[in-house]
Design an enzyme around this catalytic site. Structure first.
Site, short mmCIF file in Angstrom:
data_model
loop_
_atom_site.label_atom_id
_atom_site.label_comp_id
_atom_site.label_asym_id
_atom_site.label_seq_id
_atom_site.Cartn_x
_atom_site.Cartn_y
_atom_site.Cartn_z
N ASP A 51 81.96 -9.96 -47.65
CA ASP A 51 81.28 -9.08 -45.87
C ASP A 51 82.07 -8.53 -44.99
O ASP A 51 80.54 -7.70 -44.17
CB ASP A 51 81.56 -10.52 -45.28
CG ASP A 51 80.66 -11.43 -46.24
OD1 ASP A 51 79.71 -12.00 -46.47
OD2 ASP A 51 81.27 -13.49 -46.40
N GLY A 52 82.62 -8.14 -45.18
CA GLY A 52 82.83 -7.47 -43.67
C GLY A 52 83.28 -6.25 -45.07
O GLY A 52 82.29 -4.67 -44.06
N GLU A 124 79.50 -10.35 -34.19
CA GLU A 124 80.02 -10.59 -33.35
C GLU A 124 81.19 -9.17 -31.74
O GLU A 124 81.23 -8.37 -31.93
CB GLU A 124 81.32 -11.68 -33.22
CG GLU A 124 82.71 -10.75 -33.53
CD GLU A 124 83.00 -11.15 -34.34
OE1 GLU A 124 82.99 -9.75 -35.08
OE2 GLU A 124 82.69 -12.82 -35.45
N ARG A 150 90.03 -17.29 -18.05
CA ARG A 150 91.89 -16.25 -17.65
C ARG A 150 92.33 -17.17 -19.38
O ARG A 150 92.45 -18.36 -19.41
CB ARG A 150 92.71 -16.36 -16.66
CG ARG A 150 94.53 -15.79 -16.48
CD ARG A 150 94.47 -17.02 -14.80
NE ARG A 150 93.57 -16.28 -14.16
CZ ARG A 150 95.05 -15.09 -12.56
NH1 ARG A 150 95.43 -14.38 -13.19
NH2 ARG A 150 93.79 -15.02 -11.74
N THR A 163 80.13 -18.46 -38.88
CA THR A 163 81.21 -18.55 -39.63
C THR A 163 82.16 -18.02 -39.53
O THR A 163 82.87 -17.86 -40.33
CB THR A 163 80.13 -18.68 -41.23
OG1 THR A 163 79.34 -17.73 -40.96
CG2 THR A 163 79.13 -19.55 -41.12
N ALA A 164 82.28 -16.10 -38.51
CA ALA A 164 83.24 -15.81 -38.77
C ALA A 164 84.45 -15.87 -38.07
O ALA A 164 85.04 -17.01 -37.84
CB ALA A 164 82.78 -14.21 -39.53
N TYR A 165 84.20 -15.23 -37.31
CA TYR A 165 86.07 -15.24 -35.55
C TYR A 165 85.77 -16.25 -34.74
O TYR A 165 86.26 -17.37 -35.01
CB TYR A 165 85.66 -14.18 -35.43
CG TYR A 165 87.12 -13.68 -34.18
CD1 TYR A 165 88.30 -14.70 -34.46
CD2 TYR A 165 87.16 -12.32 -34.00
CE1 TYR A 165 89.38 -13.97 -33.82
CE2 TYR A 165 87.74 -11.81 -33.05
CZ TYR A 165 89.00 -13.05 -32.81
OH TYR A 165 90.29 -12.57 -32.18
N ASN A 166 83.85 -16.51 -34.68
CA ASN A 166 84.03 -18.00 -34.11
C ASN A 166 84.29 -19.19 -34.10
O ASN A 166 84.54 -19.86 -33.83
CB ASN A 166 82.49 -17.65 -33.78
CG ASN A 166 81.63 -19.41 -33.01
OD1 ASN A 166 82.01 -19.21 -31.78
ND2 ASN A 166 80.92 -19.57 -33.60
N LYS A 167 84.28 -19.18 -35.88
CA LYS A 167 84.09 -20.94 -36.15
C LYS A 167 85.71 -21.17 -36.27
O LYS A 167 86.91 -21.81 -35.90
CB LYS A 167 84.11 -20.69 -37.18
CG LYS A 167 84.27 -22.06 -38.42
CD LYS A 167 83.76 -22.36 -39.41
CE LYS A 167 83.95 -23.70 -40.12
NZ LYS A 167 85.38 -24.08 -40.40
P1 NAP Z 1 88.76 -9.23 -42.72
O1 NAP Z 1 90.05 -9.58 -41.66
O2 NAP Z 1 89.04 -9.28 -43.87
O3 NAP Z 1 88.09 -10.61 -42.50
C1 NAP Z 1 88.18 -11.82 -42.13
C2 NAP Z 1 87.29 -12.64 -43.05
O4 NAP Z 1 85.55 -13.19 -42.22
C3 NAP Z 1 86.55 -12.68 -44.24
O5 NAP Z 1 87.32 -13.42 -45.60
C4 NAP Z 1 85.79 -12.21 -44.55
O6 NAP Z 1 84.66 -12.41 -45.32
C5 NAP Z 1 85.48 -13.31 -43.67
N1 NAP Z 1 83.37 -13.44 -42.97
C6 NAP Z 1 82.82 -11.80 -42.68
N2 NAP Z 1 82.55 -12.03 -41.62
C7 NAP Z 1 81.66 -13.89 -42.05
C8 NAP Z 1 80.92 -14.41 -41.95
N3 NAP Z 1 79.51 -13.34 -41.11
N4 NAP Z 1 80.68 -15.46 -42.12
C9 NAP Z 1 81.85 -16.02 -42.97
N5 NAP Z 1 83.01 -15.63 -42.84
C10 NAP Z 1 83.18 -13.96 -42.53
O7 NAP Z 1 87.34 -8.09 -41.96
P2 NAP Z 1 86.30 -8.45 -42.36
O8 NAP Z 1 86.38 -8.49 -43.39
O9 NAP Z 1 86.14 -6.68 -42.11
O10 NAP Z 1 85.87 -8.80 -41.05
C11 NAP Z 1 85.57 -8.92 -40.36
C12 NAP Z 1 84.90 -10.19 -39.29
O11 NAP Z 1 86.43 -10.45 -39.31
C13 NAP Z 1 85.10 -10.04 -37.82
O12 NAP Z 1 83.81 -9.82 -37.74
C14 NAP Z 1 85.09 -11.23 -37.37
O13 NAP Z 1 84.10 -12.27 -37.40
C15 NAP Z 1 86.62 -11.44 -38.71
N6 NAP Z 1 87.87 -12.00 -37.75
C16 NAP Z 1 87.94 -12.64 -38.07
C17 NAP Z 1 90.00 -13.25 -37.25
C18 NAP Z 1 89.70 -14.89 -36.65
O14 NAP Z 1 89.51 -15.51 -37.83
N7 NAP Z 1 91.20 -15.20 -36.79
C19 NAP Z 1 89.96 -12.99 -36.46
C20 NAP Z 1 89.45 -10.85 -36.50
C21 NAP Z 1 87.88 -11.20 -37.34
P3 NAP Z 1 84.73 -11.04 -46.52
O15 NAP Z 1 86.15 -11.39 -47.37
O16 NAP Z 1 83.57 -11.06 -47.73
O17 NAP Z 1 85.17 -9.62 -46.11
MN MN Z 2 87.03 -8.43 -45.62
#
Ligand code: NAP
Ligand code: MN
Length: 269
Positions: A51-52, A124, A150, A163-167
């Site tokens: 997804d990344g 996001e 704050r 389903t990503a950071y938001n969740k």
């Molecule tokens: P990463 O740190 O490798 O990603 C975190 C995880 O989120 C990976 O397992 C990625 O899947 C998955 N992911 C990405 N988009 C998703 C979606 N729309 N629905 C469900 N899972 C999703 O970084 P990345 O792969 O470049 O992804 C960037 C995203 O990570 C950001 O947009 C943000 O949403 C998320 N993120 C999450 C957190 C947290 O949960 N605390 C913190 C920072 C960022 P893949 O392994 O297939 O890439």
């Molecule tokens: Mn990733």
């Protein structure tokens, strides 16, 4: 069969991946698709990776509205944006023949910082403090003051980004057929002096949001646009709304959003 045949492949070139995508490239040639090196000429943009990688592909190809995006993972795990896998050429073959696939259109958000040139996000936009002290932001909805936040930061997500950071911060999973944007908090401070809503807030796609950074020495926050950090000095305000564009994606018919949610979060096997 898809009639527009220019294909742009987006991936990080390594010897391993070059070897792995050979059969895929051969399949493209077999069906008379043409590989192009300029994404602006592409009718189909394929990202290879997770997804990344898909988010990077969108950003690096500048969210082409006319192109059809297709996410192909390299076989390690299922993704939200990657319906296809290099380990399963049959479904790619069917997709190229236009069988068992459909085109879905997903919304992006448009973000404008300090009235500069707007940009898009597909998961996001997040805004966080870059210092250890709490970060103060005034939240406006449709230009009307809503709350003073704050805490550590705020996230505004799209339905597919839900389903990503938001969740991870307790936001709701949103059906991507809905036109909506969601605001979630990262560790808000709530006491007798400071108060925010404290729960995720989902707005209609017609609403806009403005996050105004209260300038108390914290005007250099970290802005996250999907998986990229933006470095913007003197960030005063961030305006966010649903974008006018939609991203067209080629998806498998039997892999609905809720099937993916179920497979990713509920089904251990
Ligand atoms: P990463 O740190 O490798 O990603 C975190 C995880 O989120 C990976 O397992 C990625 O899947 C998955 N992911 C990405 N988009 C998703 C979606 N729309 N629905 C469900 N899972 C999703 O970084 P990345 O792969 O470049 O992804 C960037 C995203 O990570 C950001 O947009 C943000 O949403 C998320 N993120 C999450 C957190 C947290 O949960 N605390 C913190 C920072 C960022 P893949 O392994 O297939 O890439
Ligand atoms: Mn990733």
């Amino acid at each position: 069969m898809l009639t527009k045949r220019n294909v742009f492949l987006f991936y990080k070139p390594t010897n391993e991946i070059e070897e792995k995508i050979k059969p895929f490239k051969e399949l493209l040639v077999q069906y008379n698709y043409r590989l192009v090196s300029n994404y602006k000429e592409a009718h189909i943009i394929v990202s290879i990776g997770g997804d990344g990688a898909f988010l990077q592909a969108l950003r690096k190809t500048e969210f082409q509205q006319e192109a059809l995006y297709l996410g192909v993972n390299n076989g390690d795990h299922l993704g939200f944006y990657t319906d296809f896998s290099l380990n399963d050429l049959t479904s790619i073959d069917e997709a190229l023949k236009n069988e068992n696939v459909e085109i879905r259109q997903y919304p992006a958000i448009e973000v404008t910082i300090n009235d500069e040139k707007p940009f898009y996000c597909f998961n996001e936009c997040s805004i966080r403090s870059n210092v250890i002290r709490t970060f103060v932001v005034d939240v406006f909805i449709d230009d009307i003051f809503f709350e003073r936040f704050r805490g550590d930061g705020l996230i505004v997500s799209t339905p597919t980004g839900s389903t990503a950071y938001n969740k991870s911060v307790g936001g709701a999973v949103v059906d991507p057929r809905l036109k909506a944007i969601q605001l979630t908090e990262i560790s808000s401070l709530n006491n007798n002096e400071f108060r925010t809503l404290g729960s995720p807030l989902i707005l209609s796609g017609n609403s806009s949001m403005k996050l105004s950074v209260v300038q108390d020495g914290n005007d250099y926050p970290i802005i996250g646009a999907d998986n990229e950090a933006l470095s913007i000095r003197h960030c005063h305000d961030v305006k966010i709304k649903l974008a006018d564009i939609k991203i067209k994606m080629l998806k498998l018919k039997d892999n609905s959003f809720f099937q993916r949610v179920q497979k990713t979060f509920l089904n251990k096997n």
